[in-house]
Motif scaffolding. Sequence first.
Motif, PDB file in Angstrom:
ATOM      1  N   GLU A 194      -6.753   8.900   3.451  1.00 38.47           N
ATOM      2  CA  GLU A 194      -7.108   8.105   2.210  1.00 38.47           C
ATOM      3  C   GLU A 194      -8.391   8.069   1.973  1.00 38.47           C
ATOM      4  OE1 GLU A 194      -4.462   4.430   3.912  1.00 38.47           O
ATOM      5  OE2 GLU A 194      -5.639   3.904   2.041  1.00 38.47           O
ATOM      6  N   GLU A 253     -16.602   2.801   2.433  1.00 38.70           N
ATOM      7  CA  GLU A 253     -16.246   2.234   3.613  1.00 38.70           C
ATOM      8  C   GLU A 253     -17.177   1.822   4.866  1.00 38.70           C
ATOM      9  OE1 GLU A 253     -14.742   4.836   2.344  1.00 38.70           O
ATOM     10  OE2 GLU A 253     -12.579   4.200   1.725  1.00 38.70           O
ATOM     11  N   LYS A 311       1.029  -1.140  -0.078  1.00 38.19           N
ATOM     12  CA  LYS A 311      -0.026  -0.026  -0.001  1.00 38.19           C
ATOM     13  C   LYS A 311       0.919   1.120  -0.076  1.00 38.19           C
ATOM     14  CE  LYS A 311      -3.853   0.886   2.251  1.00 38.19           C
ATOM     15  NZ  LYS A 311      -5.016   0.987   1.639  1.00 38.19           N
ATOM     16  N   SER A 360      -8.471  -0.976   2.638  1.00 34.76           N
ATOM     17  CA  SER A 360      -9.074  -0.779   1.107  1.00 34.76           C
ATOM     18  C   SER A 360      -7.662  -1.151  -0.006  1.00 34.76           C
ATOM     19  CB  SER A 360      -9.484   0.553   0.793  1.00 34.76           C
ATOM     20  OG  SER A 360      -8.703   1.549   1.295  1.00 34.76           O
ATOM     21  N   SER A 402     -10.445   4.790  -2.452  1.00 36.97           N
ATOM     22  CA  SER A 402     -10.951   3.259  -2.441  1.00 36.97           C
ATOM     23  C   SER A 402     -11.419   2.831  -3.783  1.00 36.97           C
ATOM     24  CB  SER A 402     -11.912   3.117  -1.219  1.00 36.97           C
ATOM     25  OG  SER A 402     -11.401   3.517  -0.122  1.00 36.97           O
ATOM     26  N   ASN A 413      -5.930   0.010  -2.330  1.00 37.33           N
ATOM     27  CA  ASN A 413      -5.349   1.045  -3.196  1.00 37.33           C
ATOM     28  C   ASN A 413      -4.149   1.419  -2.460  1.00 37.33           C
ATOM     29  OD1 ASN A 413      -7.585   1.975  -1.021  1.00 37.33           O
ATOM     30  ND2 ASN A 413      -6.064   3.707  -0.988  1.00 37.33           N
TER      31      ASN A 413
HETATM   32 MG    MG Z   1      -8.660   2.985   2.847  1.00 37.94          MG
END
Ligand code: MG
Length: 340
Positions: free
Chosen positions: A225, A182, A57, A145, A153, A147
């Motif tokens: 994020e 989310e 990530k 997530s 996301s 990404n």
């Molecule tokens: Mg995230």
Amino acid sequence: MTAEPTTRVIAADANAIGQAAHTLSAGGLVAFPTETVYGLGADATNATAIARLYAAKGRPDFNPLIAHVTDIETARTLAVFNSEAEKVAATFWPGPLTLVLRKTLMCPVAELATAGLDTIAVRVPNHPVARDILRALGGPIAAPSANRSGHVSPTTAAHVLADLRGRIELIVDGGPTSVGVESTIVACLDGRALLLRPGGLPRTELERVLGGALADAPEMRIDAEADAPIAPGMLASHYAPKAKLQLDARRVNAGEALLAFGPKLPPGAERAARVLNLSQRGDLVEAAANLFSHLRALDMPGVAKIAVMPVPHDGLGEAINDRLARAAAPRESAAHERDE
Ligand code: MG
Ligand code: AMP
């Protein structure tokens, strides 16, 4: 698992579920759909796999991760449910609700996945592919997530591939996700339930079941994020040992414990109360995997100070140094610091 994996994308059929579980149990990284967004999964009990997940990530820190499980019975092996947690879990699981709870004593989740905290975020997702993979693995999956850090996301397999190609082993394509935001995060610790992050499950639904207004976390912060307010500094607060930390230690004094890095120990190491090495071969993934468990092990009665050898700042070293700096910060200011 190789350092630069070839990323395969496979359609979510019965064969894919088996491959996903096999890859996860071998310490690999697998992106898969949940009803909220695509998650990047790793075996939550495997600290090395979790370290690789943070590296993939590209996070500059170790944010605690949500442990995904098949059902509330499995969740009970990880976390302690109070009556509010019981109520909302019974109503909304499986679903887009994450609960932050106290960890059980026997919690098998790697310290790195919870960033060394005594609490853990758990969720039972409601997506057939996520559920099948969880069942096939037979253990908790840590999944933020899917990404790169700082990106939005992903809601399709193509988004995941664009961000993580060459960084993860497998993407299970189950089509676009339905909720698209989310999960809602609620902390059920000692006092009243607190909303830590608004998300896919509306606040009003939770309030209906809790029979009253859901308190907001006292200090909300913005997640770079998710672009949404999330866990407050106090709750997602960082791990802090009782002993003082001496960063960038070039020598060890009598009575100190030593958190080493690399093959060469500093002068005075033979006097140390105890020595643990983050990675004798100087590997930052191995060092990240060991960070919180080694700190805890060295934070023992009679040890007032832990000497910490310098750790390079490249790759996961940035996150390791971030957490070491927080753990070394004086208590007063540490309490006000925001976790990332
Ligand atoms: Mg995230
Ligand atoms: P994501 O997986 O990207 O949806 O993000 C998970 C969020 O859950 C992060 O923002 C974490 O700060 C939060 N979280 C995970 N574990 C904890 C915990 N033990 N206490 C408070 N917040 C948590």
